[in-house]
Design an enzyme around this catalytic site. Structure first.
Site, PDB file in Angstrom:
ATOM      1  N   GLU A 115     127.795  56.051  -3.459  1.00  0.00           N
ATOM      2  CA  GLU A 115     127.749  54.610  -3.685  1.00  0.00           C
ATOM      3  C   GLU A 115     127.339  54.003  -2.338  1.00  0.00           C
ATOM      4  OE1 GLU A 115     130.263  50.568  -4.524  1.00  0.00           O
ATOM      5  OE2 GLU A 115     130.850  52.081  -3.069  1.00  0.00           O
ATOM      6  N   ASP A 152     132.940  56.413  -2.608  1.00  0.00           N
ATOM      7  CA  ASP A 152     133.000  54.969  -2.474  1.00  0.00           C
ATOM      8  C   ASP A 152     132.552  54.538  -1.074  1.00  0.00           C
ATOM      9  OD1 ASP A 152     133.973  52.384  -3.632  1.00  0.00           O
ATOM     10  OD2 ASP A 152     135.350  52.469  -1.920  1.00  0.00           O
TER      11      ASP A 152
END
Length: 542
Positions: A267, A204
């Site tokens: 990401e 993330d």
């Protein structure tokens, strides 16, 4: 065909949002036992792997992306024993499992942050995070001008006068990745899950771990999907700093010590494409989501350019391209593509906003998915897109939980609309999401028509289109193929990948297939004379 060591170059990976996939105990929240019970459905769909959004212990201020304990399962989802059972079942079914890792920030309830709050300024406990004194004569002004991507300031002041950085919610303090203790802790977390048998990590905010050393002012609003620099702005000091790559080289070295191959997925909302490609150099990550492709507006020229640009950048470092059209942070593409106004509709749709054309959106979404899955490289699917699920664009505001809704002063709807629990059985409570009517976000009544049991074995259904597409993609090894463009009219996009022709018609007039083409798949029926209608993709042998 891919070898076992490089499966990540071509596999199709299915994103599970645990809150909204399957609820085993009837409390309205999805859970790990529910996921385990539904893995057979994913095997039957034809995907190769699953990626699970966070299921760690968390106060859930940001749907689990505020992690309080990286080595435990939140009781809402089960326990570590349930995680072990899920991993074992996936392995039995031949499915790989990727888990989310959230290294940019922790929850404010993490033991480290609680220790930091109890410690003095300048203490080792505070050095794990980014604490600074304020500006102004009395330190009452934030250390710099940065804003949170959820809206409002990116700094919060404590009673002792110091401020801490939170690029996301106030409950998500940013870690200090210049601190060796932070780096060692995350290596330990990686080992914990690798030893449990996970096949990789989706990282993330992979572009956000390192901040520019001086924390210089940046007079631009943060973005909910951060990292894309506003036009005319200098490079953002909180995103895509060169120092992140040292971290990922260290992580890659650890993953390389495990067999079979384990992967890292970035990401990273980073442009231009050659900056993003730096994350997938041979000694760093294996994949990086192609978000530039995801946000490209519907049109032949725009899509061809982004495919060329991103594929070339990745090829230059020997990496595959990782295609994606939807996820838990953007409006589902079955709704996003239902607009013809030339605007970017990725960031939430509220009940009072202009509404998409549902039929147009689904038609284009089917065409877009068939086109994406024909491209060489790996691909990610977001749960429910195989059913043609649209965004819940009329979600009552009282149910919204995304922190961006509150922090934006109720001006940004946020991401709840794409996170609504998915329908499995049309005539069951909560459409088969769980054994009771409970659902943490309300499901639209119209979703009964999208339920899996209404589409399975129904010719022409979106589910069967996906299943056929995934089967042919594997049979023809398209993930490991090579793309070559065909000369076509301006409103038509066509390419060959191996022995498969993929053609999408964006124009008003029906498009002709090459002479002698044998159609294998079509996102919608062809015309009576065998031509391709507008907003339709065809796979053919020619």
């Amino acid at each position: 065909m891919s070898s076992p060591r490089d499966w990540w170059r071509s596999d199709v990976i299915y994103q599970i949002y645990p809150r909204s996939f399957a609820d085993n105990d009837g409390d309205g929240m999805g859970d790990l036992p529910g996921i385990t019970a539904r893995l057979t459905d994913l095997r039957d769909l034809g995907v190769d792997a699953v990626w699970l959004s966070p299921f760690y212990k968390s106060p859930q201020h940001d749907a689990g992306y505020d992690v309080a304990d990286y080595r435990s399962v939140d009781p809402r989802f089960g326990d570590l024993g349930d995680a072990d059972k899920m991993l074992a079942e996936a392995k039995q079914l031949g499915l790989k499992v990727i888990v989310d890792l959230v290294p940019n920030h922790t929850s404010s309830e993490h033991v480290w942050f609680q220790e930091a709050l109890a410690a003095a300024p300048g203490s080792p406990e505070r050095e794990r995070y980014i604490f600074r004194d304020g500006r102004g004569a009395d330190g009452s002004e934030p250390p710099n001008s940065w804003t949170s991507v959820f809206g409002g300031p990116a700094w919060e002041r404590l009673d002792d006068g110091q401020w801490y950085l939170h690029l996301f919610d106030v409950s998500q303090p940013d870690l200090n990745w210049g601190n060796p203790e932070v780096r060692e802790e995350f290596l330990s977390i990686l080992r914990f899950w690798l030893d449990k048998g996970v096949d990789g990590f989706r990282v993330d905010v992979a572009h956000g771990l390192i901040k520019e050393a001086t924390l210089a002012d940046w007079e631009y609003a943060g973005e909910i999907l951060g990292g894309l620099t506003p036009e005319g702005a200098p490079p953002p000091p909180m995103w895509d700093q060169d120092g992140v790559h040292e971290i990922y080289r260290q992580w890659r070295e650890l993953l390389n010590s495990y067999e079979p191959a384990r992967i890292l997925v970035a990401e990273a909302w980073v442009q231009p494409a050659d900056r993003l490609a730096r994350y997938v150099r041979p000694d760093e990550m294996h994949q990086a989501f192609n978000f530039e492709y995801l946000v490209t507006l519907w049109g032949a020229d725009a899509i061809r350019k982004v495919v060329d640009r991103t594929s070339s950048a990745n090829a230059a470092v020997g990496a595959p391209t990782t295609w994606v059209l939807s996820n838990h942070d953007v409006v589902r593409h079955a709704s996003r593509l239902g607009f013809s106004d030339g605007k970017d509709h990725r960031n939430g749709i509220g009940v009072d906003d202009p509404q998409p054309d549902a039929a147009l959106g689904l038609r284009r979404a089917r065409a877009a998915s068939l086109q994406m899955l024909g491209l060489p490289g790996s691909a990610y699917l977001y749960q429910g897109e195989e059913l043609g699920l649209p965004e819940h664009t009329t979600l009552p505001d009282d149910f919204r939980e995304d922190p961006t809704w509150e922090r934006s002063g109720h001006t940004e709807p946020g991401r709840d609309g794409c996170r609504v629990p998915i329908p499995w059985e049309a005539d069951s409570p909560s459409f088969g999401f769980g054994p009771a009517d409970a659902s943490w976000l309300p499901q639209p009544a119209a979703w009964a028509e999208y339920a899996l049991d209404r589409q399975r074995d129904v010719p022409g259904s979106t589910y069967e289109l996906y299943r056929s597409t995934l089967r042919l993609r594997k049979e023809h090894d398209l993930g490991n193929g090579t793309l070559s463009w065909l000369d076509t009219p301006a409103d038509v996009l066509a390419f060959r990948n191996g022995d498969i022709l993929v053609l999408t018609n964006f124009g008003d007039a029906p498009a002709e297939l090459p002479l002698g083409s044998r159609v294998l798949l079509s996102s919608e029926p062809l015309t009576e004379d065998g031509k391709v209608p507008q907003d339709v993709t065809v796979w053919a042998r020619a």
